[in-house]
Scaffold this motif. Sequence first.
Motif, PDB file in Angstrom:
ATOM      1  N   GLU A  93       0.867  -1.175   0.000  1.00 29.97           N
ATOM      2  CA  GLU A  93       0.000   0.000   0.000  1.00 29.97           C
ATOM      3  C   GLU A  93       0.899   1.218   0.000  1.00 29.97           C
ATOM      4  O   GLU A  93       1.820   1.311   0.817  1.00 29.97           O
ATOM      5  CB  GLU A  93      -0.889   0.024   1.247  1.00 29.97           C
ATOM      6  N   PHE A  94       0.638   2.143  -0.926  1.00 33.15           N
ATOM      7  CA  PHE A  94       1.484   3.330  -1.052  1.00 33.15           C
ATOM      8  C   PHE A  94       0.692   4.461  -1.680  1.00 33.15           C
ATOM      9  O   PHE A  94      -0.410   4.250  -2.205  1.00 33.15           O
ATOM     10  CB  PHE A  94       2.741   3.013  -1.877  1.00 33.15           C
ATOM     11  N   ASP A  95       1.242   5.667  -1.594  1.00 34.54           N
ATOM     12  CA  ASP A  95       0.601   6.836  -2.185  1.00 34.54           C
ATOM     13  C   ASP A  95       1.026   6.987  -3.635  1.00 34.54           C
ATOM     14  O   ASP A  95       2.217   6.887  -3.964  1.00 34.54           O
ATOM     15  CB  ASP A  95       0.992   8.106  -1.417  1.00 34.54           C
ATOM     16  N   MET A  96       0.042   7.225  -4.490  1.00 36.94           N
ATOM     17  CA  MET A  96       0.308   7.440  -5.916  1.00 36.94           C
ATOM     18  C   MET A  96      -0.708   8.452  -6.436  1.00 36.94           C
ATOM     19  O   MET A  96      -1.911   8.250  -6.275  1.00 36.94           O
ATOM     20  CB  MET A  96       0.179   6.104  -6.668  1.00 36.94           C
ATOM     21  N   SER A  97      -0.219   9.515  -7.004  1.00 42.42           N
ATOM     22  CA  SER A  97      -1.076  10.568  -7.556  1.00 42.42           C
ATOM     23  C   SER A  97      -2.085  11.082  -6.530  1.00 42.42           C
ATOM     24  O   SER A  97      -3.255  11.300  -6.830  1.00 42.42           O
ATOM     25  CB  SER A  97      -1.804  10.077  -8.811  1.00 42.42           C
ATOM     26  N   GLY A  98      -1.630  11.245  -5.288  1.00 43.67           N
ATOM     27  CA  GLY A  98      -2.469  11.839  -4.256  1.00 43.67           C
ATOM     28  C   GLY A  98      -3.468  10.904  -3.605  1.00 43.67           C
ATOM     29  O   GLY A  98      -4.290  11.348  -2.806  1.00 43.67           O
ATOM     30  N   LYS A  99      -3.414   9.610  -3.937  1.00 40.46           N
ATOM     31  CA  LYS A  99      -4.331   8.684  -3.265  1.00 40.46           C
ATOM     32  C   LYS A  99      -3.602   7.410  -2.870  1.00 40.46           C
ATOM     33  O   LYS A  99      -2.559   7.074  -3.420  1.00 40.46           O
ATOM     34  CB  LYS A  99      -5.560   8.373  -4.117  1.00 40.46           C
ATOM     35  N   ARG A 100      -4.177   6.720  -1.897  1.00 41.24           N
ATOM     36  CA  ARG A 100      -3.590   5.472  -1.407  1.00 41.24           C
ATOM     37  C   ARG A 100      -3.973   4.343  -2.372  1.00 41.24           C
ATOM     38  O   ARG A 100      -5.153   4.162  -2.679  1.00 41.24           O
ATOM     39  CB  ARG A 100      -4.098   5.190  -0.006  1.00 41.24           C
ATOM     40  N   VAL A 101      -2.962   3.603  -2.818  1.00 42.23           N
ATOM     41  CA  VAL A 101      -3.152   2.530  -3.785  1.00 42.23           C
ATOM     42  C   VAL A 101      -2.663   1.226  -3.166  1.00 42.23           C
ATOM     43  O   VAL A 101      -1.683   1.208  -2.426  1.00 42.23           O
ATOM     44  CB  VAL A 101      -2.356   2.829  -5.086  1.00 42.23           C
ATOM     45  N   CYS A 102      -3.353   0.133  -3.500  1.00 40.38           N
ATOM     46  CA  CYS A 102      -2.942  -1.188  -3.040  1.00 40.38           C
ATOM     47  C   CYS A 102      -2.641  -2.047  -4.272  1.00 40.38           C
ATOM     48  O   CYS A 102      -3.480  -2.184  -5.158  1.00 40.38           O
ATOM     49  CB  CYS A 102      -4.053  -1.822  -2.221  1.00 40.38           C
ATOM     50  N   VAL A 103      -1.419  -2.573  -4.339  1.00 42.83           N
ATOM     51  CA  VAL A 103      -1.040  -3.468  -5.434  1.00 42.83           C
ATOM     52  C   VAL A 103      -0.667  -4.817  -4.848  1.00 42.83           C
ATOM     53  O   VAL A 103      -0.024  -4.886  -3.803  1.00 42.83           O
ATOM     54  CB  VAL A 103       0.117  -2.887  -6.278  1.00 42.83           C
ATOM     55  N   GLU A 104      -1.101  -5.871  -5.514  1.00 42.75           N
ATOM     56  CA  GLU A 104      -0.746  -7.229  -5.120  1.00 42.75           C
ATOM     57  C   GLU A 104      -0.301  -7.986  -6.364  1.00 42.75           C
ATOM     58  O   GLU A 104      -0.760  -7.711  -7.472  1.00 42.75           O
ATOM     59  CB  GLU A 104      -1.935  -7.955  -4.475  1.00 42.75           C
ATOM     60  N   ARG A 105       0.595  -8.961  -6.132  1.00 40.84           N
ATOM     61  CA  ARG A 105       1.087  -9.787  -7.231  1.00 40.84           C
ATOM     62  C   ARG A 105       1.364 -11.182  -6.702  1.00 40.84           C
ATOM     63  O   ARG A 105       2.025 -11.344  -5.679  1.00 40.84           O
ATOM     64  CB  ARG A 105       2.358  -9.174  -7.816  1.00 40.84           C
TER      65      ARG A 105
ATOM     66  N   ASP B 147      -5.874  -2.107  -6.671  1.00 42.90           N
ATOM     67  CA  ASP B 147      -7.158  -1.689  -6.097  1.00 42.90           C
ATOM     68  C   ASP B 147      -8.313  -2.583  -6.558  1.00 42.90           C
ATOM     69  O   ASP B 147      -9.387  -2.107  -6.918  1.00 42.90           O
ATOM     70  CB  ASP B 147      -7.444  -0.223  -6.410  1.00 42.90           C
ATOM     71  N   GLY B 148      -8.050  -3.887  -6.600  1.00 46.66           N
ATOM     72  CA  GLY B 148      -9.099  -4.855  -6.917  1.00 46.66           C
ATOM     73  C   GLY B 148      -9.237  -5.221  -8.381  1.00 46.66           C
ATOM     74  O   GLY B 148      -9.940  -6.166  -8.709  1.00 46.66           O
ATOM     75  N   SER B 149      -8.591  -4.483  -9.288  1.00 41.21           N
ATOM     76  CA  SER B 149      -8.683  -4.774 -10.723  1.00 41.21           C
ATOM     77  C   SER B 149      -7.340  -5.285 -11.237  1.00 41.21           C
ATOM     78  O   SER B 149      -6.289  -4.790 -10.834  1.00 41.21           O
ATOM     79  CB  SER B 149      -9.059  -3.513 -11.511  1.00 41.21           C
ATOM     80  N   PHE B 150      -7.385  -6.237 -12.150  1.00 41.50           N
ATOM     81  CA  PHE B 150      -6.153  -6.805 -12.694  1.00 41.50           C
ATOM     82  C   PHE B 150      -5.662  -6.019 -13.903  1.00 41.50           C
ATOM     83  O   PHE B 150      -6.459  -5.623 -14.759  1.00 41.50           O
ATOM     84  CB  PHE B 150      -6.366  -8.269 -13.088  1.00 41.50           C
ATOM     85  N   VAL B 151      -4.351  -5.777 -13.936  1.00 39.71           N
ATOM     86  CA  VAL B 151      -3.715  -5.121 -15.084  1.00 39.71           C
ATOM     87  C   VAL B 151      -2.433  -5.886 -15.406  1.00 39.71           C
ATOM     88  O   VAL B 151      -1.832  -6.504 -14.524  1.00 39.71           O
ATOM     89  CB  VAL B 151      -3.380  -3.630 -14.825  1.00 39.71           C
ATOM     90  N   ASP B 152      -2.016  -5.837 -16.666  1.00 41.42           N
ATOM     91  CA  ASP B 152      -0.769  -6.513 -17.024  1.00 41.42           C
ATOM     92  C   ASP B 152       0.420  -5.630 -16.646  1.00 41.42           C
ATOM     93  O   ASP B 152       0.268  -4.463 -16.287  1.00 41.42           O
ATOM     94  CB  ASP B 152      -0.738  -6.905 -18.503  1.00 41.42           C
TER      95      ASP B 152
END
Length: 194
Positions: free
Chosen positions: A77-89, A100-105
Motif C-alpha cells: 500500500e502506497f501513495d500514488m497521484s495523491g491517493k492510497r493505492v494497493c497493489v498485489e502480485r 485496487d481490486g482490478s487486474f492489469v498486465d
Amino acid sequence: MIHRIYSNLPKFKTLEFKSGLNVLLAEKTADSGSGLTRNRAGKSSMVETIHFLAGGSVSEKSPYSSKDLAGKTFGMEFDMSGKRVCVEREVKKGARFKVDGSFVDGEEWRRRLGAAFFGLDSACEGGKEPSFRQMFAYFVRRQASNAFIDPFKQAVMQSTGDYQLALSYLLGLDWQISRDWQIAREREKTLDEL
C-alpha cells in the motif's frame, strides 16, 4: 510514501511505515550469540519485494523465481497521484498485478507508475525514451545489481547511453540529446563491425 508491505506467506513479517524517516534494522540482542549477525534479516528482500510489486521482471536469480514461493501473494500500500493505492502480485509465471481490486498486465502497470511518478508520456518514440523501471532503480537500489558501486549507475552493467538518458530526464535536462548520442554510438558501432 509506502504505508505497508505484506504477504500471505506465513513467515513474512508485515512492514508498516509511518510518515517521515523509517529505518529498517535487524535486531541483535546480548543473548543472540556470536553466530547471529544482521545478515539475512530481510533488508534486501524488502527491496526485492518493492521491485517485484513495481513491475519488475522475475529473473532466475530473483527470490521470486523460487518454487517455495509459488502461489504466494505479496502486496504493498502506497501513495500514488495523491491517493492510497494497493497493489498485489502472485508469484507465478505471467502473473498480473491486482491494483485496487482490478487486474492489469505489467506493461500497463509500469505505464501508470511512470506517468504518476515521473510524468512519463505513454507515447513512444522508437523505444529510446526513458522508462519507469530505468529510473525507479535509482530510488530503490539493489545490492545484488552492485547499484552502490557507481553513483551514476543503478546497475554495474548499465550502459553509458542508458544512464545518460535516465539521469538527463531525472535532472530535468534535455534527455533527447542523450538519446541522440546513444543512437550515434550504436551507428558507429555498426559501422565498425561492418
